[in-house]
Design a protein around this motif. Structure first.
Motif, PDB file in Angstrom:
ATOM      1  N   PRO A  24       0.803  -1.229   0.000  1.00 22.44           N
ATOM      2  CA  PRO A  24       0.000   0.000   0.000  1.00 22.44           C
ATOM      3  C   PRO A  24       0.835   1.277   0.000  1.00 22.44           C
ATOM      4  O   PRO A  24       0.421   2.291  -0.565  1.00 22.44           O
ATOM      5  CB  PRO A  24      -0.848  -0.113   1.273  1.00 22.44           C
ATOM      6  CG  PRO A  24      -0.188  -1.138   2.111  1.00 22.44           C
ATOM      7  CD  PRO A  24       0.517  -2.064   1.185  1.00 22.44           C
ATOM      8  N   VAL A  25       2.021   1.237   0.614  1.00 20.57           N
ATOM      9  CA  VAL A  25       2.867   2.437   0.620  1.00 20.57           C
ATOM     10  C   VAL A  25       3.336   2.767  -0.795  1.00 20.57           C
ATOM     11  O   VAL A  25       3.340   3.935  -1.207  1.00 20.57           O
ATOM     12  CB  VAL A  25       4.065   2.262   1.580  1.00 20.57           C
ATOM     13  CG1 VAL A  25       5.103   3.365   1.360  1.00 20.57           C
ATOM     14  CG2 VAL A  25       3.586   2.282   3.028  1.00 20.57           C
ATOM     15  N   THR A  26       3.725   1.735  -1.570  1.00 16.92           N
ATOM     16  CA  THR A  26       4.133   2.013  -2.955  1.00 16.92           C
ATOM     17  C   THR A  26       2.936   2.470  -3.789  1.00 16.92           C
ATOM     18  O   THR A  26       3.083   3.300  -4.684  1.00 16.92           O
ATOM     19  CB  THR A  26       4.788   0.780  -3.605  1.00 16.92           C
ATOM     20  OG1 THR A  26       3.921  -0.359  -3.475  1.00 16.92           O
ATOM     21  CG2 THR A  26       6.137   0.485  -2.981  1.00 16.92           C
ATOM     22  N   GLY A  27       1.742   1.938  -3.488  1.00 14.18           N
ATOM     23  CA  GLY A  27       0.545   2.436  -4.158  1.00 14.18           C
ATOM     24  C   GLY A  27       0.296   3.892  -3.839  1.00 14.18           C
ATOM     25  O   GLY A  27      -0.080   4.696  -4.711  1.00 14.18           O
ATOM     26  N   TRP A  28       0.521   4.259  -2.590  1.00 15.92           N
ATOM     27  CA  TRP A  28       0.396   5.654  -2.145  1.00 15.92           C
ATOM     28  C   TRP A  28       1.406   6.531  -2.887  1.00 15.92           C
ATOM     29  O   TRP A  28       1.082   7.639  -3.343  1.00 15.92           O
ATOM     30  CB  TRP A  28       0.619   5.685  -0.644  1.00 15.92           C
ATOM     31  CG  TRP A  28       0.329   6.987   0.052  1.00 15.92           C
ATOM     32  CD1 TRP A  28       0.047   8.201  -0.524  1.00 15.92           C
ATOM     33  CD2 TRP A  28       0.291   7.190   1.462  1.00 15.92           C
ATOM     34  NE1 TRP A  28      -0.154   9.158   0.443  1.00 15.92           N
ATOM     35  CE2 TRP A  28      -0.010   8.560   1.675  1.00 15.92           C
ATOM     36  CE3 TRP A  28       0.482   6.353   2.556  1.00 15.92           C
ATOM     37  CZ2 TRP A  28      -0.116   9.090   2.959  1.00 15.92           C
ATOM     38  CZ3 TRP A  28       0.372   6.894   3.831  1.00 15.92           C
ATOM     39  CH2 TRP A  28       0.078   8.247   4.026  1.00 15.92           C
ATOM     40  N   LEU A  29       2.626   6.015  -3.039  1.00 13.10           N
ATOM     41  CA  LEU A  29       3.661   6.760  -3.753  1.00 13.10           C
ATOM     42  C   LEU A  29       3.300   6.947  -5.235  1.00 13.10           C
ATOM     43  O   LEU A  29       3.544   8.016  -5.811  1.00 13.10           O
ATOM     44  CB  LEU A  29       5.004   6.037  -3.628  1.00 13.10           C
ATOM     45  CG  LEU A  29       5.690   6.123  -2.261  1.00 13.10           C
ATOM     46  CD1 LEU A  29       6.800   5.083  -2.156  1.00 13.10           C
ATOM     47  CD2 LEU A  29       6.230   7.524  -2.023  1.00 13.10           C
ATOM     48  N   ILE A  30       2.708   5.901  -5.842  1.00 15.68           N
ATOM     49  CA  ILE A  30       2.281   6.014  -7.239  1.00 15.68           C
ATOM     50  C   ILE A  30       1.255   7.123  -7.387  1.00 15.68           C
ATOM     51  O   ILE A  30       1.345   7.979  -8.284  1.00 15.68           O
ATOM     52  CB  ILE A  30       1.693   4.675  -7.731  1.00 15.68           C
ATOM     53  CG1 ILE A  30       2.774   3.604  -7.821  1.00 15.68           C
ATOM     54  CG2 ILE A  30       1.020   4.851  -9.103  1.00 15.68           C
ATOM     55  CD1 ILE A  30       2.220   2.199  -8.021  1.00 15.68           C
ATOM     56  N   ASN A  31       0.267   7.121  -6.500  1.00 20.28           N
ATOM     57  CA  ASN A  31      -0.782   8.146  -6.581  1.00 20.28           C
ATOM     58  C   ASN A  31      -0.208   9.539  -6.344  1.00 20.28           C
ATOM     59  O   ASN A  31      -0.587  10.502  -7.019  1.00 20.28           O
ATOM     60  CB  ASN A  31      -1.879   7.847  -5.559  1.00 20.28           C
ATOM     61  CG  ASN A  31      -3.094   8.719  -5.744  1.00 20.28           C
ATOM     62  OD1 ASN A  31      -3.942   8.447  -6.585  1.00 20.28           O
ATOM     63  ND2 ASN A  31      -3.183   9.795  -4.977  1.00 20.28           N
ATOM     64  N   SER A  32       0.711   9.653  -5.404  1.00 22.74           N
ATOM     65  CA  SER A  32       1.327  10.958  -5.110  1.00 22.74           C
ATOM     66  C   SER A  32       2.130  11.464  -6.301  1.00 22.74           C
ATOM     67  O   SER A  32       2.040  12.638  -6.667  1.00 22.74           O
ATOM     68  CB  SER A  32       2.230  10.844  -3.877  1.00 22.74           C
ATOM     69  OG  SER A  32       1.505  10.448  -2.736  1.00 22.74           O
ATOM     70  N   ALA A  33       2.912  10.564  -6.910  1.00 21.41           N
ATOM     71  CA  ALA A  33       3.738  10.969  -8.047  1.00 21.41           C
ATOM     72  C   ALA A  33       2.900  11.332  -9.267  1.00 21.41           C
ATOM     73  O   ALA A  33       3.326  12.124 -10.115  1.00 21.41           O
ATOM     74  CB  ALA A  33       4.713   9.852  -8.403  1.00 21.41           C
ATOM     75  N   SER A  34       1.694  10.767  -9.358  1.00 20.93           N
ATOM     76  CA  SER A  34       0.818  11.081 -10.495  1.00 20.93           C
ATOM     77  C   SER A  34       0.227  12.484 -10.390  1.00 20.93           C
ATOM     78  O   SER A  34      -0.186  13.066 -11.391  1.00 20.93           O
ATOM     79  CB  SER A  34      -0.321  10.059 -10.586  1.00 20.93           C
ATOM     80  OG  SER A  34      -1.271  10.270  -9.538  1.00 20.93           O
ATOM     81  N   GLY A  35       0.168  13.000  -9.162  1.00 16.08           N
ATOM     82  CA  GLY A  35      -0.393  14.335  -8.962  1.00 16.08           C
ATOM     83  C   GLY A  35      -1.910  14.376  -9.009  1.00 16.08           C
ATOM     84  O   GLY A  35      -2.506  15.467  -9.031  1.00 16.08           O
ATOM     85  N   ILE A  36      -2.549  13.225  -9.014  1.00 16.35           N
ATOM     86  CA  ILE A  36      -4.012  13.166  -9.073  1.00 16.35           C
ATOM     87  C   ILE A  36      -4.580  13.174  -7.657  1.00 16.35           C
ATOM     88  O   ILE A  36      -4.256  12.290  -6.858  1.00 16.35           O
ATOM     89  CB  ILE A  36      -4.485  11.897  -9.806  1.00 16.35           C
ATOM     90  CG1 ILE A  36      -3.929  11.880 -11.232  1.00 16.35           C
ATOM     91  CG2 ILE A  36      -6.003  11.809  -9.823  1.00 16.35           C
ATOM     92  CD1 ILE A  36      -4.211  10.589 -11.983  1.00 16.35           C
ATOM     93  N   PRO A  37      -5.409  14.161  -7.312  1.00 13.63           N
ATOM     94  CA  PRO A  37      -6.000  14.181  -5.967  1.00 13.63           C
ATOM     95  C   PRO A  37      -6.839  12.923  -5.720  1.00 13.63           C
ATOM     96  O   PRO A  37      -7.499  12.411  -6.628  1.00 13.63           O
ATOM     97  CB  PRO A  37      -6.895  15.429  -5.994  1.00 13.63           C
ATOM     98  CG  PRO A  37      -6.380  16.261  -7.120  1.00 13.63           C
ATOM     99  CD  PRO A  37      -5.848  15.293  -8.142  1.00 13.63           C
ATOM    100  N   PHE A  38      -6.782  12.435  -4.490  1.00  9.65           N
ATOM    101  CA  PHE A  38      -7.498  11.198  -4.179  1.00  9.65           C
ATOM    102  C   PHE A  38      -8.069  11.271  -2.776  1.00  9.65           C
ATOM    103  O   PHE A  38      -7.421  11.740  -1.845  1.00  9.65           O
ATOM    104  CB  PHE A  38      -6.545  10.002  -4.296  1.00  9.65           C
ATOM    105  CG  PHE A  38      -7.158   8.700  -3.869  1.00  9.65           C
ATOM    106  CD1 PHE A  38      -8.106   8.082  -4.663  1.00  9.65           C
ATOM    107  CD2 PHE A  38      -6.798   8.108  -2.666  1.00  9.65           C
ATOM    108  CE1 PHE A  38      -8.687   6.882  -4.264  1.00  9.65           C
ATOM    109  CE2 PHE A  38      -7.369   6.913  -2.270  1.00  9.65           C
ATOM    110  CZ  PHE A  38      -8.318   6.296  -3.074  1.00  9.65           C
TER     111      PHE A  38
END
Length: 200
Positions: A116-130
């Motif tokens: 889940p932490v790497t998933g969190w990092l993917i979302n953060s790096a994408s710049g897409i609000p979630f």
């Protein structure tokens, strides 16, 4: 009622671990996280191969939200485990087996946090609000970067396959103990099953 005795037995089960059985809280956390992990694996693969559409985005939304829920539950599980020692393994096992069991459990915890932490990092790096479950905003933990997003995606995929292999080994070992060695290692984690005879 037919199942009244079964559920009554579960209700009488202590919340904390005992010398020969996992407690109700540990069992609930174990099976909740297990079910969520298999749901996440299925959601992730379905979403990956679904053409870009509102449905694909919804699948990823659920995947991310459930991933954050798994992270929270695993941290709770670690805290509970620290205050509730695990039931000891049967004393008649070969010396290598407890070592392997402890190493596998440690690796599972690491993977259940890193996924889940790497998933969190993917979302953060994408710049897409979630927002988790469309309610709780997930803060960014890295800068927006397509390059970083790709690196984290590769890492996430590698961790997925490692987790899948370790889970297969974990499940296989539990079934081996139950069906071939006939000890209580699997039974003591099952909510509605008697622990049976104590292992020597």
């Amino acid at each position: 009622m037919r199942y009244a005795g079964v559920f009554a037995g579960f209700e009488r089960m202590p919340w904390r671990n005992t010398a020969d059985r996992w407690g109700r809280m540990a069992q609930w956390l174990h099976w909740s996280v297990a079910g969520l992990i298999f749901a996440l694996m299925a959601l992730g693969w379905i979403a990956k191969f679904t053409p870009l559409s509102p449905g694909k985005l919804t699948l990823f939304y659920w995947h991310k939200s459930l991933g954050m829920l798994v992270l929270a539950l695993v941290l709770v599980r670690l805290g509970w485990r620290a205050r509730n020692p695990a039931p000891p393994l049967p004393g008649n096992l070969p010396k290598w087996e407890p070592v392997m069991a402890h190493a596998t459990h440690a690796l599972l915890y690491v993977l259940m946090i890193l996924m889940p932490v790497t998933g969190w990092l993917i979302n953060s790096a994408s710049g897409i609000p979630f927002k988790i479950f469309w309610v709780l905003p997930l803060p960014a933990i890295t800068s927006v970067s397509t390059h970083l997003e790709h690196i984290f995606e590769v890492f996430h995929l590698v961790l997925f396959w490692v987790l899948a292999i370790v889970l297969l080994g974990h499940i296989g070992a539990a079934l081996r103990h139950h069906f071939l060695l006939h000890n209580s290692i699997l039974r003591r984690m099952l909510p509605f099953v008697s622990n049976g005879k104590t292992d020597s």
